[in-house]
Design an enzyme around this catalytic site. Sequence first.
Site, short mmCIF file in Angstrom:
data_model
loop_
_atom_site.label_atom_id
_atom_site.label_comp_id
_atom_site.label_asym_id
_atom_site.label_seq_id
_atom_site.Cartn_x
_atom_site.Cartn_y
_atom_site.Cartn_z
N GLU A 26 38.30 26.93 46.58
CA GLU A 26 39.61 26.36 46.96
C GLU A 26 39.52 25.39 48.14
OE1 GLU A 26 42.30 29.69 47.46
OE2 GLU A 26 41.86 30.45 45.45
N ASN A 41 34.70 26.78 42.74
CA ASN A 41 35.80 27.51 42.09
C ASN A 41 37.14 27.10 42.71
OD1 ASN A 41 36.50 29.77 40.28
ND2 ASN A 41 37.11 30.86 42.15
N HIS A 59 44.99 30.75 36.89
CA HIS A 59 46.19 31.56 37.15
C HIS A 59 47.35 30.77 36.54
CE1 HIS A 59 44.14 34.47 39.57
NE2 HIS A 59 43.62 33.51 40.32
N GLU A 106 39.42 33.42 36.66
CA GLU A 106 40.43 34.37 37.20
C GLU A 106 41.67 34.38 36.30
OE1 GLU A 106 41.18 33.72 41.38
OE2 GLU A 106 39.08 33.21 41.78
N ASP A 119 44.88 34.80 34.33
CA ASP A 119 46.06 35.61 34.06
C ASP A 119 47.19 34.65 33.72
OD1 ASP A 119 46.75 34.78 36.70
OD2 ASP A 119 46.27 36.74 37.56
O1 9MR Z 1 43.05 39.55 44.07
C1 9MR Z 1 42.87 39.23 45.44
C2 9MR Z 1 43.88 40.00 46.27
O2 9MR Z 1 43.64 41.38 46.19
C3 9MR Z 1 43.80 39.53 47.72
O3 9MR Z 1 44.83 40.13 48.47
C4 9MR Z 1 43.95 38.02 47.76
C5 9MR Z 1 43.87 37.51 49.18
O4 9MR Z 1 44.03 36.14 49.21
O5 9MR Z 1 42.92 37.43 46.99
C6 9MR Z 1 43.04 37.74 45.65
O6 9MR Z 1 42.12 37.05 44.87
C7 9MR Z 1 42.20 35.61 44.93
C8 9MR Z 1 40.81 35.08 44.69
O7 9MR Z 1 39.92 35.64 45.59
C9 9MR Z 1 40.80 33.56 44.78
N1 9MR Z 1 41.75 32.96 43.89
C10 9MR Z 1 43.13 33.50 43.97
C11 9MR Z 1 43.10 35.02 43.82
C12 9MR Z 1 44.52 35.57 43.81
O8 9MR Z 1 45.13 35.35 45.05
#
Ligand code: 9MR
Length: 464
Positions: free
Chosen positions: A166, A207, A243, A271, A273
């Site tokens: 990101e 990513n 997402h 990722e 969904d």
């Molecule tokens: O699923 C993850 C969640 O449990 C955490 O609180 C969050 C913190 O930012 O990160 C989530 O995973 C993220 C991933 O690492 C990067 N892309 C977005 C995902 C969803 O926020």
Amino acid sequence: MFRHPPPRGRRTVGLLATALVTLSAGLTAVASTHPAHADTATLGELAEAKGRYFGSATDNPELSDTRYTRILGSEFGQITVGNTMKWQYTEPSRGRFDYTAAEEVVDLAESNGQSVRGHTLVWHNQLPSWVDDVPAGELLGVMRNHITHEVDHFEGRLIHWDVVNEAFEEDGSRRRSVFQQKIGDSYIAEAFKAARAADPDAKLYYNDYNIEGIGPKSDAVYEMVKSFKAQGVPIDGVGMQAHLIAGQVPASLRQNIRRFADLGVDVALTELDIRMTLPRTAAKDARQATDYGAVVEACLAVSRCVGITLWDYTDKYSWVPSVFPGQGAALPWDENFAKKPAYHAIAAALDDGSPTPGGNCTATHRVTSRWQGGFTAEVTVENDHTAPITGWAVTWTLSDGQSVDHVWNGALTADGQNVTVRDAGYNGTLGVGGSTTFGFRGQGAADVPTDMACASGQPSRTPA
Ligand code: 9MR
């Protein structure tokens, strides 16, 4: 039991920008039958038969739920460590490394014969606060040390690393992370070099989210990958997080995957969904199922799209409702572990998903005007093959209540909700990289098709 500290305040704001949902009720019917094979094989096995993996992210707190781990361990061929490989957990204070929680997940995956993606080494989020205080002149060394230590620790156990996560804003500019501000543009290339030096075999990925369709952000990533390939920076893949929102799968997904693959990198949907506005309805489930199927088909259409990972597999443990209030139900299993229509659509797409026999062209749909009860759209047909094509046919499925009543620069045939538009003769030959357009007027909602497919030649029946 392992518990997470609360996430830090700097959550990804850009992601919230995608929260606008335009759900269309009662859309494309989901096939009520699915191939026999898809009934018996797991998603992991179906994907493997196509030379891909199908996986799920997971997180430590869930591992004490035995109903959950039973499906996690049996249905998927690949696991992503959802949280505990992040900097916050692995180097909570400078020079003190802790892989206990991450190893719990890796050990479990290995005991189930699953491959593991590492997520993630360099990210502005879930970063311990001490990193903010590192003097500018030291941060490159600190970043390299973090990468070297973590990649070295897991060497030989992971198939992929999300090296940088990101790093771009929606407009394609660089996110002003602490790494960007203190090291400058070069930090991403430096991160990849450090990761390669520590593990020459793991595939190294960039990513990001909102790079699934063609647009300013994916263009910026595309240009970065192109320049890395030209300069010999060791990048192997691009992770499109995916997402997504039901009814809004980018029409250019497949074309976008293909253009990255053409740069000589792999692509993974890392990722996945597909969320909806709650509550669930049968119509929204059907829309979501169609979308999941279309995403799987888009990946299968490009040989370098190596695999798909759900961002956890059950609504019970989805991140969505806590970040997008009022939205959720984003995963193929509900919160009671019942399979939703999305599950069957994924299985069916993995089982027979070969969306474009002939392939060789892409079709990109754009709504050009809309009014109460109708719309016009333009479809760009592009030859993405390595040789000229003669003749093309574009197919898609209309949503409920939609019809096409006029086509220009193309020849229409319709069979119920299945539409085929062939070239008009004078626009059938396209050189390498060449493109043409046709237009149509539709009645009903201006829904963007999620299964639009293009095939070269003049197939006697629909190509998809
Ligand atoms: O699923 C993850 C969640 O449990 C955490 O609180 C969050 C913190 O930012 O990160 C989530 O995973 C993220 C991933 O690492 C990067 N892309 C977005 C995902 C969803 O926020």
